[in-house]
Every structure is written in structure tokens, then in C-alpha cells.
Design an enzyme around this catalytic site. Structure first.
Site, mmCIF file in Angstrom:
data_model
loop_
_atom_site.group_PDB
_atom_site.id
_atom_site.type_symbol
_atom_site.label_atom_id
_atom_site.label_comp_id
_atom_site.label_asym_id
_atom_site.label_seq_id
_atom_site.Cartn_x
_atom_site.Cartn_y
_atom_site.Cartn_z
ATOM 1 N N SER A 15 0.812 -1.214 0.000
ATOM 2 C CA SER A 15 0.000 0.000 0.000
ATOM 3 C C SER A 15 0.848 1.268 0.000
ATOM 4 C CB SER A 15 -0.923 0.010 1.226
ATOM 5 O OG SER A 15 -1.649 1.228 1.285
ATOM 6 N N LYS A 64 -13.948 -3.640 2.238
ATOM 7 C CA LYS A 64 -14.808 -2.516 1.871
ATOM 8 C C LYS A 64 -16.297 -2.751 2.136
ATOM 9 C CE LYS A 64 -11.730 -0.122 -1.286
ATOM 10 N NZ LYS A 64 -11.595 0.573 -2.588
ATOM 11 N N ARG A 147 -16.934 -11.775 -14.603
ATOM 12 C CA ARG A 147 -16.741 -13.165 -15.015
ATOM 13 C C ARG A 147 -18.032 -13.957 -14.903
ATOM 14 N NH1 ARG A 147 -12.018 -11.789 -12.325
ATOM 15 N NH2 ARG A 147 -10.107 -11.996 -13.576
#
Length: 270
Positions: A15, A64, A147
Site C-alpha cells: 500500500s 470494503k 466473469r
């Protein structure tokens, strides 16, 4: 006053958030620390409980959606998006917010991008933020390539809350939707490499949110075709600036943050 903040996620060692936040603290004259902390979904409650006096957290994959479950309060934007990348302390516990939307909008604004058609690769938390950014851009519809088209519940829910018309198609290099004015890849790492072979054009803009490695194969191919290429590091810069303001209460020193990122990753595209 709290003096510690950090980024939570897995993997998180790569990060660049520590570079940005530490540069901001230095420019603001704050004697704060900012740490990268390995944390998965199961460890999130304990990680937050043991750092209850911290100023806040940036939250990346795979957290998230999980942050919404542990937050005592969710701000309206994060609630509308259906994902969050920021936690700040509140009177009753952690408050979940979303700065990815602001990061996307600001990154595209630097290139004066004003698309009429948009295609997003992937349907995770960042793709949900892209849908919210479309409202600011004035784009009423979007195509999402995945996908497995049956697994887009969260993105579909976000589109419904935001009144964005959403088309879902299979993720494949030959998809016609890749001809959109703006193509945003929210795929991790090198997952977008197969799309580098298509013929990109000068009328297109490609935003690849994966900034490691950079330039990605997708970004290189798009640039070779004459398209505008927007780096995920630029999005990261602008969303981190909003986080700095939320956590410190100070106006973020964007120029100093940008310079620090350039010093560490000279070819980051910012």
C-alpha cells in the site's frame, strides 16, 4: 487528541497510503503515525477494538463491505454506494465513509474527462464507487463486465439506489462495451492484462485503479493506442486527501502528498 491512524487490509504491505498520509502529517506539522496493518474480515472487529483511540483507518481489500457491518454509523454516501473505505471515530463508535467516489471524480477531472458512455471491469466495492461517481459526471447508465454475470447483486443494488441504468455482460477481451468513452478497470493486480490486446483509440479514456505494477499492461496498451490513461495512484492520492481531512480536521496538503508519492514511485502516473 488521537495521534495514530493506519490502513487495514490483506495484502497491505504494498500500500502507498502510508506514503501519502505521512507526507500530509509532516506538511501539517502533526506528530502522528500511520501504519499498514494486515487485517482480514474476521480480524476486523478485534483490530478496531484494540485501537479504539485511533484517529481513523483507510480500509482496502477485502474490507470494503465488512466495514459497514462493524460501524456504529454509516454516512449517506457510503450507505448509497454500499461500500466504505474509511473509518473515523464518532460518539457512539466507528463511522464508515467512502472517499473513493471523490478520488475517482478528482482523478478524472485532472484529465477533463466527460464521458457519455462508461464500462466498468469488475463488480466489487470500487466498482460501486464508480457508479456513484457517474452521478457527478452526469452519466445515467453504465455497463459492468464480470466473469459471472449472476454475481453482481451489490453493484446492482448500488445502481438501483442511485437510479443508474446498469447493463451486465460477461468479462471478455472481445466485449463490445470495451469501446466506451470511459473504461474503468477495478480488477486487482494483473487481472486486466488480457484486455491489453484490444485496439484502444484516442477517443477513449482508461482508468486502471490497480497501481501496482504501473504502468500496467492495460495502461501501456491504452496509451499506445492514443487513449487518455488515468492512473490508480491519482485516484489514491485524491481519496487519501479527503481521508486526511476527515481524520485530522485540516485542509489536506495535496501538493506535498503528490510530491511524496512521486518521490517513491516516479512513474506512478500522477
Amino acid at each position: 487528541m488521537p495521534t495514530h491512524a493506519g490502513v487495514l487490509g490483506r495484502p497491505v504491505a504494498h500500500s502507498l497510503s502510508p506514503v501519502l498520509h505521512r507526507a500530509a502529517y509532516a506538511a501539517l506539522g502533526l506528530d502522528w503515525t500511520y501504519e499498514a496493518i494486515e487485517c482480514g474480515v474476521d480480524e476486523l472487529p478485534d483490530a478496531l477494538a484494540t485501537r479504539a483511540d485511533w484517529a481513523g483507518f483507510s480500509c482496502t481489500m477485502p474490507l470494503k463491505h465488512a466495514v459497514l457491518d462493524v460501524a456504529a454509523e454509516t454516512r449517506p454516501l457510503a450507505r448509497a454506494v454500499g461500500s466504505a473505505n474509511t473509518l473515523v471515530p464518532g460518539p457512539d463508535g466507528w463511522i464508515a465513509d467512502n472517499t473513493d467516489v471523490a478520488g475517482i471524480v478528482a482523478a478524472l477531472a485532472e484529465y477533463a474527462v466527460a464521458p457519455r458512455t462508461v464500462t466498468v471491469l469488475g463488480a466489487g466495492g470500487t466498482s460501486q464507487a464508480v457508479l456513484a461517481a457517474l452521478l457527478v459526471l452526469g452519466v445515467p447508465s453504465c455497463t459492468v463486465l464480470v466473469r459471472d454475470p449472476s454475481r453482481v447483486d451489490r453493484a446492482a443494488d448500488t445502481a438501483g439506489r442511485l437510479d443508474i441504468a446498469l447493463a451486465v455482460e460477461t468479462l471478455r477481451p472481445g466485449a463490445a462495451a470495451l469501446g466506451a468513452d470511459l473504461v474503468v478497470s477495478t480488477l486487482p493486480g494483473r487481472a486486466a492484462d488480457p484486455f491489453a490486446d484490444r485496439a484502444w483509440t484516442p477517443t477513449q479514456t482508461v482508468l486502471d485503479v490497480a497501481y501496482d505494477p504501473w504502468p500496467s499492461a492495460l495502461a501501456t496498451a491504452a496509451g499506445r493506442g492514443g487513449a487518455k490513461v488515468v492512473s490508480g495512484a491519482l485516484m489514491l492520492l485524491h481519496q487519501a486527501a479527503v481521508q486526511v481531512e476527515l481524520m485530522t480536521g485540516h485542509e489536506p496538503p495535496v501538493d506535498e502528498m503528490r510530491d511524496a508519492l512521486r518521490a517513491v514511485v516516479p512513474d506512478a502516473g500522477i
